[in-house]
Structures are given as C-alpha cells and as structure tokens.
Write a protein that holds these residues in place. Structure first.
Motif, PDB file in Angstrom:
ATOM      1  N   HIS A  43       0.830  -1.208   0.000  1.00  0.00           N
ATOM      2  CA  HIS A  43       0.000   0.000   0.000  1.00  0.00           C
ATOM      3  C   HIS A  43       0.866   1.261   0.000  1.00  0.00           C
ATOM      4  CE1 HIS A  43      -3.513   2.480   0.791  1.00  0.00           C
ATOM      5  NE2 HIS A  43      -2.940   2.985   1.871  1.00  0.00           N
ATOM      6  N   GLY A  44       1.941   1.262   0.790  1.00  0.00           N
ATOM      7  CA  GLY A  44       2.739   2.470   0.953  1.00  0.00           C
ATOM      8  C   GLY A  44       3.732   2.728  -0.158  1.00  0.00           C
ATOM      9  N   PHE A  45       4.302   1.666  -0.770  1.00  0.00           N
ATOM     10  CA  PHE A  45       5.374   1.865  -1.750  1.00  0.00           C
ATOM     11  C   PHE A  45       4.957   1.550  -3.182  1.00  0.00           C
ATOM     12  CE2 PHE A  45       7.658   1.580   2.198  1.00  0.00           C
ATOM     13  CZ  PHE A  45       8.700   2.473   2.047  1.00  0.00           C
ATOM     14  N   PHE A  46       3.879   0.802  -3.363  1.00  0.00           N
ATOM     15  CA  PHE A  46       3.462   0.450  -4.711  1.00  0.00           C
ATOM     16  C   PHE A  46       2.046   0.932  -5.035  1.00  0.00           C
ATOM     17  CE2 PHE A  46       6.786  -2.554  -3.596  1.00  0.00           C
ATOM     18  CZ  PHE A  46       7.614  -2.503  -4.713  1.00  0.00           C
ATOM     19  N   GLY A  47       1.433   1.671  -4.091  1.00  0.00           N
ATOM     20  CA  GLY A  47       0.131   2.269  -4.337  1.00  0.00           C
ATOM     21  C   GLY A  47      -1.006   1.286  -4.481  1.00  0.00           C
ATOM     22  N   VAL A  48      -0.872   0.095  -3.911  1.00  0.00           N
ATOM     23  CA  VAL A  48      -1.932  -0.904  -3.992  1.00  0.00           C
ATOM     24  C   VAL A  48      -3.046  -0.523  -3.024  1.00  0.00           C
ATOM     25  CG1 VAL A  48      -2.528  -3.327  -3.651  1.00  0.00           C
ATOM     26  CG2 VAL A  48      -0.322  -2.705  -4.668  1.00  0.00           C
ATOM     27  N   ASP A  49      -4.269  -0.479  -3.514  1.00  0.00           N
ATOM     28  CA  ASP A  49      -5.406  -0.116  -2.677  1.00  0.00           C
ATOM     29  C   ASP A  49      -5.627  -1.185  -1.606  1.00  0.00           C
ATOM     30  OD1 ASP A  49      -8.678  -0.240  -2.329  1.00  0.00           O
ATOM     31  OD2 ASP A  49      -7.876   1.806  -2.522  1.00  0.00           O
ATOM     32  N   SER A  50      -6.054  -0.768  -0.427  1.00  0.00           N
ATOM     33  CA  SER A  50      -6.217  -1.708   0.681  1.00  0.00           C
ATOM     34  C   SER A  50      -7.183  -2.833   0.351  1.00  0.00           C
ATOM     35  CB  SER A  50      -6.704  -0.969   1.927  1.00  0.00           C
ATOM     36  OG  SER A  50      -7.970  -0.357   1.691  1.00  0.00           O
ATOM     37  N   SER A  51      -8.207  -2.553  -0.465  1.00  0.00           N
ATOM     38  CA  SER A  51      -9.166  -3.600  -0.824  1.00  0.00           C
ATOM     39  C   SER A  51      -8.573  -4.614  -1.792  1.00  0.00           C
ATOM     40  CB  SER A  51     -10.423  -2.970  -1.441  1.00  0.00           C
ATOM     41  OG  SER A  51     -10.090  -2.265  -2.626  1.00  0.00           O
ATOM     42  N   ALA A  52      -7.443  -4.274  -2.454  1.00  0.00           N
ATOM     43  CA  ALA A  52      -6.805  -5.184  -3.402  1.00  0.00           C
ATOM     44  C   ALA A  52      -5.673  -5.987  -2.767  1.00  0.00           C
ATOM     45  CB  ALA A  52      -6.267  -4.396  -4.598  1.00  0.00           C
ATOM     46  N   VAL A  53      -5.251  -5.611  -1.565  1.00  0.00           N
ATOM     47  CA  VAL A  53      -4.142  -6.309  -0.908  1.00  0.00           C
ATOM     48  C   VAL A  53      -4.399  -7.809  -0.773  1.00  0.00           C
ATOM     49  CG1 VAL A  53      -2.960  -6.579   1.319  1.00  0.00           C
ATOM     50  CG2 VAL A  53      -3.207  -4.312   0.300  1.00  0.00           C
ATOM     51  N   PRO A  54      -5.614  -8.258  -0.440  1.00  0.00           N
ATOM     52  CA  PRO A  54      -5.836  -9.702  -0.304  1.00  0.00           C
ATOM     53  C   PRO A  54      -5.508 -10.506  -1.563  1.00  0.00           C
ATOM     54  CG  PRO A  54      -7.618  -8.520   0.750  1.00  0.00           C
ATOM     55  CD  PRO A  54      -6.794  -7.499   0.036  1.00  0.00           C
ATOM     56  N   TYR A  55      -5.661  -9.917  -2.766  1.00  0.00           N
ATOM     57  CA  TYR A  55      -5.288 -10.632  -3.984  1.00  0.00           C
ATOM     58  C   TYR A  55      -3.808 -11.036  -3.924  1.00  0.00           C
ATOM     59  CZ  TYR A  55      -9.638  -9.133  -6.260  1.00  0.00           C
ATOM     60  OH  TYR A  55     -10.947  -8.936  -6.589  1.00  0.00           O
ATOM     61  N   PHE A  56      -2.981 -10.119  -3.498  1.00  0.00           N
ATOM     62  CA  PHE A  56      -1.551 -10.381  -3.421  1.00  0.00           C
ATOM     63  C   PHE A  56      -1.229 -11.356  -2.282  1.00  0.00           C
ATOM     64  CE2 PHE A  56      -2.021  -6.317  -5.538  1.00  0.00           C
ATOM     65  CZ  PHE A  56      -1.123  -6.418  -6.589  1.00  0.00           C
ATOM     66  N   MET A  57      -2.017 -11.309  -1.206  1.00  0.00           N
ATOM     67  CA  MET A  57      -1.797 -12.238  -0.109  1.00  0.00           C
ATOM     68  C   MET A  57      -2.106 -13.674  -0.532  1.00  0.00           C
ATOM     69  SD  MET A  57      -0.684 -10.246   2.255  1.00  0.00           S
ATOM     70  CE  MET A  57      -0.685 -11.316   3.686  1.00  0.00           C
TER      71      MET A  57
END
Length: 639
Positions: free
Chosen positions: A305-319
C-alpha cells in the motif's frame, strides 16, 4: 509388548510398533486433527496483514497507525513465545492431548474478543492472548505429530503440515477480500467479521481433535503402560482392518525408567552441555526464519500500500499469491527431505532464499521494481523459505530426547522467535512508516543475513535424521538411565535370552543383515564420490548387524529404517515371483503399496530394480529377476 519388572522400569516395543505401521486413515486423522492448527495460525497472521491498511484508515472504528500494526504483530509473537514456554512444560507433564485442547480453547476465546476491539490497547491485549493460544499449540502439536507419524514419512508429513499455515493464509486473504469490500460491508464491520471467521474454523478443528488419541510414547514414559498398549492395539486393529496388511514384528524394544517432569533448568543443561551443536542449530534455524517471515508477512499489506500504491481492498489478492507460493514450497519439496536428506535440503532452502532476498533488497533500494516484479521475487523467495522454515520445527522436535521434546520445541521456538519474530515486525513496521526505500532495503538485508546464518549452521551442525526413528536420533534419557542401572544387568541378560531367535529366524536375519550391509556400503561409496566427500555435517552411522531388540546398546535402533526397506523389497520380489510380469499399478495393489506412505512404493520399486531383484520390462511393467541366487553376490549361504 511391554513389561515392567519393577515399579519404575518399563521395557516396551511401542515406538517400533508405531514406526512400522503402513499409512492409513488413522494417520490422515492425525494430519487433519492436529496439523490444521497451522491453518489457524496462517489465518490469524494473514488477516492482520490483509486488514492492516484498513485499520489505519478513517472510519475503521479503531484509530491505529502503521507503527501500531507492527506493534500488534510483535505482541502477537510475544504472546506466542509466552504460550510456548508456559504450555511447553505442561505438555510434557500432563500430556499432549489435554494441552492441545486447552490451548485451542484459549485461541478461540481470544480471537472472538478481537472482533470487538474498540481501541488500540484492547486490540493489542487480544492479539497477545491469541498468540498465547497459538504458541501453546506449537509444542503440544509438534510433539504429538512426530510421535505418531512413522519414521519413514515423518519429514515429508511434518513439512506439509507446517506448510498448511499457508492454506489458512490463503483462506484469510480470500475472506478478507470479500469483507474489505465496502460495497458489501461498512469499513468498521468487515475486518471484525474476518477475525470471527477464525473462531468458526477453530470449532471444527476441536471437534476432530476429540478423536485423536494421546501419544502412546508419552504415556509409557509416564508409567501409563496399559493405556499406551490399549491405544496401540486399537490403532493396529484399525490399520489391519483397513489395509488387510499383516504387520511385521516390531524391530526393537527399549527399556526406560519412569521419571517425573523435567524443569527448564535441566532441559537447558541437557541442550547446551550434552547437545551443544544441536542447540546452536535450533536457535539459528528459528531466528532466521522468524525474523524474515514475521517481518514480511505482517507488513506485506502496508508495504504494498505504501510503496506500490496498492489499494487496501486489493491487498488480499496479493496475499493469496503469497500464500500459494509458501504452501507449494513444502508440499513439493517435502519428500526430498526424506530422500535427498535433511542437511542438503535445509541448508539449500535457507541459503537459496537468503540469496533471493539480497537481490530483492538491491532492486528495491534502486527503485527498479514494479508491483509485478516485486511480488515475483517475494514468491520465489518464500517458495524456498517456507520449506526451510517448516524444517526448523521438524529439526528441534527430532534431535532432542523424547522426555524433553515439548520443552525443547517451546524453548527454541520462544527464544528464536523472541529474537527474530518480535524485532522483525517492529523494525519493518517503523522502516515502512518512514517511507524511506533505503531503510526498507536494509530490513531485507538483515532478513537475508538471518536466513544465511541458519543455512550455514545446518551445514556445520546438521543431523542426518531422514528415515530414522526418534529413539535412534536422540536416545531417550530414561533408556540410558535404565540400562546403566547395575540392578538391571540380570534382567537385561534375561531379556537377551528370551529374545533369541530360532535357528531359521537367525539365518534369515543374517541374510537380511548382509543385504543391508551391501546397501550401506553402496551409500557410503556414493557419499565419498566427487564433491560429496567434502560435504560438512554429522555423518550417517554405518549399519552394525546385530540382534535388534536386545538391551544394552543403542545400535539396535540404527537398523530399523533399513529393515523396513528390506521388508518392502522382499514383498515386491515375492509378489512378482508369484504372479509373473505385472503392471506397476497392479503390483502396488498386490503388495498394499498405497499404505506404505507417500512415494514409499515408488522408492522401494526403484531400489529393487537397482539391486537386480526386479527387471523393468517397459515403463509400467515389471518382472522377477530370476532365482535370488542369481541376483545377489552374497546370500544367506555365504554368511
């Protein structure tokens, strides 16, 4: 069979009876009922990582910063350390089953209370006690699993079970993906439901655990011989009914002295004075994996979220992607820990992941990473690191005596995790909060160094434990005490006389010994070939043919794994001699190969071909090699 000739002396074959069992539904029940605790741990860690950025946003219902998220992660790990230390001693004192039910109950209560968090201090408190429950699980569960799973399958099964952490991680990420969707749930409600999901899974696991027995090894160690015998009798009856396989006689018996629980002071004395190399190894493995894993896993969401601008709602995809790479590592590499061996695989996974983290740090500092390339490197790193991290738990539960197993897991987990698991999230949380890529890269460099330390320690101090019974890897302290007692010499001699084989059995044993000696010589020659001759680490003991089961020496345990392989080779050879050329799948059905454990039939068939006892006609068709005298340069008549 167990005998007790005096109040505090017990002679038993229970460990050998458990190790000879073919793979069955009983073992799957152990895997599901006990191993699934790692799913809970993965669920907890990933949910925090996935919802971390949501907790720092306005409207979440709880006012937290990214540094607070790191502190909560550190408190969770601190709770796990406290739980491991506290319940680790209790699991050796009161039994595996009582403690893994109690610790699961603590987890269930704490994770439900987390869902009602209204302030950071309350959230911190709940996370701490959730960690206490999970930490208590580590010592009780790892002890029970390793004491119930056959030696030939222990490495692969243990790694797969520890890797199931990432099944929970994937579930947590997928659940968070839905619950963080503001079109479905308000921002102050979704993350709370995510924590409540852990409670539902935990209830299901508790139901399955009710049918898991107490460890028979723990029972006879504490003088409860009849109960241990009943459990093993019931397990054997269940396995025979399911598989139709006639169980071979136990390979050995041990004599132990019943004693009380062991305090931490005595454990530390044993660990560092009697097994100093193994103690250093356990600490290095745990510190390395704990620092890297807890730092990255807890803070991956805020990092994206902080360094690559990933929205918090999209973080689970990466997890989910992160969890998939972590689970496939131990799943695909696990069997190599039983075949290639512990030392090359553990050191390889630790050093390989360290090298990838260095590359990640360099590219991160230079700004040469995109979201896709960053995740690709992270996934490659943790494909290796996950197998290595799982092997840390396997190692400390194997290399110390049975009486100290729960305490050893607790001590090394707590010490290593306190050093690496608490500092990792705290450092990374503050580095990420600073917004400085160079500081974050420094954190990665530290993680790489910690993993490299574990890999180097394995090369120097590693123990070749693959395929060996637990009593072979580390002789029980009470067995040594019993055999050293001068009052036992008469009984020991009587036991030797009672256990003498008939002439026919003795000739068969001599022929078997020669076959095993031949294989051992071939393995020794293989170890001396090329660069293998300079490979560091504790060497494998050469097989000494003797009366397995006689008291007074520890050599009786060294042959158990080789005898098991020899039995499998004999069964395959006899089936082909009886039925003639046979398809591989049909042959597996004749000998009950599916019950030998993962890939055991394949390995035994390959060994039979290599020894000339079986001929391979086509890719899937095999035939007997002819009279046994034609297949062996030495037979029983040569002995």
């Amino acid at each position: 069979m167990t005998t007790a000739s005096e109040e505090r002396m017990i002679r038993t074959d229970i460990p050998a009876r458990l190790d000879r069992l073919p793979w069955s539904r009983f073992h799957w029940r152990i895997v599901i009922g006990l191993g699934t605790v790692w799913i809970l741990d993965g669920l907890e860690v990933t949910i925090v990582g996935a919802v971390a950025s949501r907790l720092t946003e306005p409207g979440s219902g709880i006012s937290m910063t990214s540094a607070d998220v790191g502190l909560a992660a550190a408190l969770y790990v601190a709770g796990a350390c406290v739980g491991a230390l506290f319940f680790g001693q209790l699991t050796d004192r009161f039994g595996r089953k009582k403690l893994f039910m109690v610790t699961l109950g603590i987890y269930l209560v704490a994770t439900v209370l987390t869902a009602f968090a209204f302030a950071p201090w309350y959230f911190f408190l709940c996370r701490f006690f959730t960690g206490v429950g999970i930490g208590g699980e580590y010592s009780a569960i790892n002890s029970a699993i390793d004491e119930l799973i056959p030696a030939r399958n222990r490495g692969q099964v243990d790694l797969a079970i520890n890797g199931s952490f990432w099944v929970g991680s994937g579930i947590g990420a997928l659940v968070a993906l839905l619950l963080l969707d503001e079109s479905i749930f308000p921002p102050n409600i979704g993350w709370r439901i995510a924590f409540a999901a852990g409670f539902v899974i935990g209830l299901g696991i508790m139901f399955v655990r009710r049918h898991v027995p107490e460890s028979p090894r723990w029972l006879f160690l504490h003088g409860r011989v009849e109960e241990a015998e009943r459990i093993v009798d019931r397990i054997e009856a269940e396995v025979r009914a399911e598989t139709g396989v006639q169980l071979p006689p136990p390979a050995y018996r041990i004599t132990i002295r019943v004693r009380g629980s062991m305090p931490y002071r005595e454990l530390v004395t044993i660990a560092f004075k009697r097994y100093p190399n193994r103690a250093i190894l356990g600490l290095c493995l745990f510190i390395g994996q704990a620092f890297l894993y807890n730092a990255v896993t807890f803070d991956l969401g805020t990092l994206l979220h902080g360094f690559f601008g990933v929205d918090s709602s999209a973080v689970p995809y990466f997890m989910v992607l992160f969890a998939a790479s972590n689970f496939t590592g131990p799943l695909l590499l696990g069997r190599l820990f039983d075949t290639v061996g512990r030392i090359p695989m553990i050191s390889g996974t630790y050093l390989g992941s360290a090298a990838l983290v260095v590359a990640l740090a360099v590219l991160f500092r230079s700004g040469g990473l995109t979201t896709v390339s960053f995740m690709a490197l992270i996934m490659a790193t943790f494909f290796l690191a996950s197998a290595g991290a799982s092997s840390a738990y396997l190692t400390v539960s194997e290399v110390f005596p049975m009486e100290t197993r729960g305490l050893a897991i607790a001590l090394f987990y707590a010490t290593g995790t306190a050093v690496g698991g608490i500092t990792g999230p705290l450092l990374f949380g503050n580095f990420i909060h600073s917004g400085n890529p160079s500081l974050v890269a420094t954190g990665f460099f530290i993680g790489a160094g910690a993993m490299a330390l574990g890999g180097i320690a394995e090369l120097i101090f590693g123990v070749r434990a693959e395929g060996k019974s637990l009593e072979n890897i580390a002789t029980p302290l009470t067995a040594e005490e019993a055999e050293a007692d001068p009052r036992r010499q008469g009984e020991i001699q009587a036991a030797r006389e009672l256990n003498r084989r008939t002439d026919q059995e003795h000739e068969a044993a001599r022929a078997r010994n020669m076959r095993i000696l031949r294989r051992a010589a071939e393995r020794a020659e293989h170890e001396r070939a090329g660069l293998r001759r300079a490979r560091p680490g504790t060497g494998a003991a050469f097989y000494s043919p003797g009366q397995i089961g006689t008291a007074g020496t520890t050599s009786r345990w060294h042959a158990a794994s080789d005898e098991e392989l020899d039995r499998e080779l004999n069964v395959i050879t006899q089936a082909l001699e009886e039925h003639g050329p046979t398809e591989r799948s049909t042959l597996a059905g004749y000998v009950g190969g599916r019950y030998w454990g993962p890939r055991r039939f394949t390995q035994a068939l390959r060994e039979a071909v290599a020894q000339g006892r079986v001929r391979r006609l086509t890719r899937e068709r095999y035939a007997p090699a002819g009279p046994r005298g034609e297949s062996w340069s030495m037979t029983s008549s040569d002995c």
